[in-house]
Design a protein around this motif. Structure first.
Motif, PDB file in Angstrom:
ATOM      1  N   GLU A   1      97.642  96.852 -10.379  1.00  0.00           N
ATOM      2  CA  GLU A   1      96.335  96.349 -10.809  1.00  0.00           C
ATOM      3  C   GLU A   1      95.852  95.205  -9.918  1.00  0.00           C
ATOM      4  OE1 GLU A   1      94.382  94.274 -14.717  1.00  0.00           O
ATOM      5  OE2 GLU A   1      96.156  95.522 -15.035  1.00  0.00           O
ATOM      6  N   GLU A   2      96.805  94.344  -9.512  1.00  0.00           N
ATOM      7  CA  GLU A   2      96.448  93.174  -8.708  1.00  0.00           C
ATOM      8  C   GLU A   2      96.090  93.547  -7.266  1.00  0.00           C
ATOM      9  OE1 GLU A   2      98.859  93.302 -10.846  1.00  0.00           O
ATOM     10  OE2 GLU A   2      98.308  91.722 -12.261  1.00  0.00           O
ATOM     11  N   ALA A   3      96.544  94.703  -6.797  1.00  0.00           N
ATOM     12  CA  ALA A   3      96.322  95.101  -5.398  1.00  0.00           C
ATOM     13  C   ALA A   3      94.837  95.184  -5.059  1.00  0.00           C
ATOM     14  CB  ALA A   3      97.020  96.433  -5.115  1.00  0.00           C
ATOM     15  N   SER A   4      94.081  95.896  -5.897  1.00  0.00           N
ATOM     16  CA  SER A   4      92.646  96.071  -5.606  1.00  0.00           C
ATOM     17  C   SER A   4      91.897  94.749  -5.774  1.00  0.00           C
ATOM     18  CB  SER A   4      92.032  97.150  -6.508  1.00  0.00           C
ATOM     19  OG  SER A   4      92.234  96.821  -7.865  1.00  0.00           O
ATOM     20  N   ASN A   5      92.339  93.934  -6.770  1.00  0.00           N
ATOM     21  CA  ASN A   5      91.694  92.635  -6.989  1.00  0.00           C
ATOM     22  C   ASN A   5      91.891  91.711  -5.788  1.00  0.00           C
ATOM     23  OD1 ASN A   5      90.973  93.476  -9.535  1.00  0.00           O
ATOM     24  ND2 ASN A   5      92.670  92.463 -10.573  1.00  0.00           N
ATOM     25  N   LEU A   6      93.119  91.683  -5.255  1.00  0.00           N
ATOM     26  CA  LEU A   6      93.424  90.839  -4.101  1.00  0.00           C
ATOM     27  C   LEU A   6      92.650  91.311  -2.873  1.00  0.00           C
ATOM     28  CD1 LEU A   6      95.029  88.585  -2.684  1.00  0.00           C
ATOM     29  CD2 LEU A   6      96.896  90.224  -2.370  1.00  0.00           C
ATOM     30  N   GLU A   7      92.605  92.616  -2.695  1.00  0.00           N
ATOM     31  CA  GLU A   7      91.881  93.181  -1.549  1.00  0.00           C
ATOM     32  C   GLU A   7      90.399  92.795  -1.589  1.00  0.00           C
ATOM     33  OE1 GLU A   7      91.673  97.436   0.864  1.00  0.00           O
ATOM     34  OE2 GLU A   7      92.096  97.452  -1.287  1.00  0.00           O
ATOM     35  N   GLN A   8      89.805  92.906  -2.772  1.00  0.00           N
ATOM     36  CA  GLN A   8      88.385  92.572  -2.935  1.00  0.00           C
ATOM     37  C   GLN A   8      88.146  91.076  -2.749  1.00  0.00           C
ATOM     38  OE1 GLN A   8      85.920  95.023  -3.356  1.00  0.00           O
ATOM     39  NE2 GLN A   8      84.701  93.240  -2.781  1.00  0.00           N
ATOM     40  N   TRP A   9      89.061  90.252  -3.269  1.00  0.00           N
ATOM     41  CA  TRP A   9      88.959  88.792  -3.158  1.00  0.00           C
ATOM     42  C   TRP A   9      88.950  88.369  -1.696  1.00  0.00           C
ATOM     43  CZ3 TRP A   9      92.128  84.531  -1.756  1.00  0.00           C
ATOM     44  CH2 TRP A   9      91.769  83.294  -2.312  1.00  0.00           C
ATOM     45  N   LEU A  10      89.831  88.996  -0.920  1.00  0.00           N
ATOM     46  CA  LEU A  10      89.897  88.691   0.517  1.00  0.00           C
ATOM     47  C   LEU A  10      88.646  89.202   1.245  1.00  0.00           C
ATOM     48  CD1 LEU A  10      93.665  89.569   1.129  1.00  0.00           C
ATOM     49  CD2 LEU A  10      92.662  87.277   1.282  1.00  0.00           C
ATOM     50  N   LYS A  11      88.193  90.406   0.861  1.00  0.00           N
ATOM     51  CA  LYS A  11      86.990  90.990   1.484  1.00  0.00           C
ATOM     52  C   LYS A  11      85.767  90.109   1.251  1.00  0.00           C
ATOM     53  CE  LYS A  11      87.653  95.990   1.819  1.00  0.00           C
ATOM     54  NZ  LYS A  11      87.382  97.283   1.138  1.00  0.00           N
ATOM     55  N   ASN A  12      85.716  89.478   0.083  1.00  0.00           N
ATOM     56  CA  ASN A  12      84.591  88.601  -0.254  1.00  0.00           C
ATOM     57  C   ASN A  12      84.659  87.259   0.465  1.00  0.00           C
ATOM     58  OD1 ASN A  12      83.470  90.465  -2.026  1.00  0.00           O
ATOM     59  ND2 ASN A  12      84.504  89.648  -3.821  1.00  0.00           N
ATOM     60  N   GLY A  13      85.790  87.000   1.128  1.00  0.00           N
ATOM     61  CA  GLY A  13      85.954  85.742   1.857  1.00  0.00           C
ATOM     62  C   GLY A  13      86.183  84.552   0.942  1.00  0.00           C
TER      63      GLY A  13
END
Length: 308
Positions: free
Chosen positions: A34-46
């Motif tokens: 569950e945390e994988a997609s959240n972390l990926e998006q958080w990083l993508k958002n800068g």
């Protein structure tokens, strides 16, 4: 085997309590899907700003078995740091976690003691201890270990205890009885932390834009602090506790009993004028073993100048 797992877990929790840890829980070492997609998006958002290290070891952050070969269990622990006395509201402020000696060393020493105890009592067990200094998603593991829930300010909240805690982990190749993940969000419709954040770093979807956080500006950012946030720091010169101070759950916070977390007496009595005139010698005396040393004397001077 089940009886052994249960008795080992009980034994470890008893020793953790003796060492001063407030809470201790166990989760199975597995991939944090569950945390994988959240972390990926958080990083993508800068949202990590200039914290480029957050982009490293993406897989290791999500899978403890890549940090410890043959890992079977993640033990999550919390340690109270809420102080008995706090600084005057009218002075330049330091986040409460940095009042005393650097928590990394103190908590790590206690974790190593716990690991030594496990080796002595249970046998040959391999693992690693982590205190906020490696790619471990500590809040996710604490929630999975049943310690508490992750609040809107992205910090772990423990029911009837609050959020003024350090989190730490032992990742072991030992199978243990696991705890039930904490599934209930007791924040409800409360938005006090979101409303109180002067830089609007806390977003409505349980996410923090790290690049807007006062802690980021005063600790992580090495460049000049942008003028767009001038006048918004509410006297915080190292870190920030605003979102925790307004959280209703922190009415349950009780003072810690760790002598090494007690602040240097001068820290509590220094006025704005004292801070503005601080010398490097005073800095070294007041923050001799403190996490504030991370920002260095010139960094603290930069922050104080920005607050004027």
């Amino acid at each position: 085997m089940k009886a052994a797992k249960e008795s080992y877990s009980v034994l470890i929790k008893q020793e953790a309590k003796r060492l001063g840890f407030e809470s201790c829980g166990v989760a199975k070492a597995e991939f944090l899907e569950e945390e994988a997609s959240n972390l990926e998006q958080w990083l993508k958002n800068g949202f990590h700003g200039e914290m480029k290290y957050m982009e490293n070891h993406f897989d290791k952050r999500l899978d403890p078995r890549l940090l410890v070969e043959g890992a079977k269990s993640v033990i999550s622990l919390s340690f109270n740091y809420f102080p008995e006395e706090i600084q005057n509201k009218e002075t330049f402020k330091v986040a409460k976690y940095a009042y005393g000696e650097d928590y990394h060393q103190i908590i790590k020493a206690k974790l190593n003691e716990l690991a030594f105890f496990i080796q002595n009592e249970i046998g040959e067990v391999n693992g690693r201890a982590f205190v906020d200094s490696a790619p471990v998603m500590e809040r996710a593991w604490a929630q999975k270990s049943g310690l508490g829930w992750i609040g809107k300010h992205s910090l772990l909240i423990q029911k009837n205890k609050g959020s003024f805690f350090f989190l730490a982990e032992l990742i072991l190749d030992l199978e243990l009885e696991t705890d039930t993940p904490f599934k209930t969000d007791h924040c409800g419709n409360c938005t006090k932390c979101i409303d109180a954040c002067p830089t609007e770093a806390i977003l409505p979807n349980n996410t923090v834009d790290g690049s807007k956080c006062i802690s980021y500006f005063t600790i992580e950012l090495k460049d000049e602090i942008p003028s767009s946030v001038k006048g918004k720091f509410e006297n915080w010169m190292f870190g920030c506790d605003i979102c925790q101070d307004v959280c209703p759950w922190n009415r349950f916070s009780t003072p810690h009993s760790e002598k090494k977390f007690k602040p240097h007496p001068d820290l509590l009595s220094m006025t704005k004028n004292d801070w503005e005139e601080i010398t490097e010698d005073v800095f070294k005396k007041v923050f001799k073993k403190s996490a504030v040393k991370r920002t260095k004397f010139v960094g603290l001077q930069r922050n104080i100048s920005f607050l004027k």
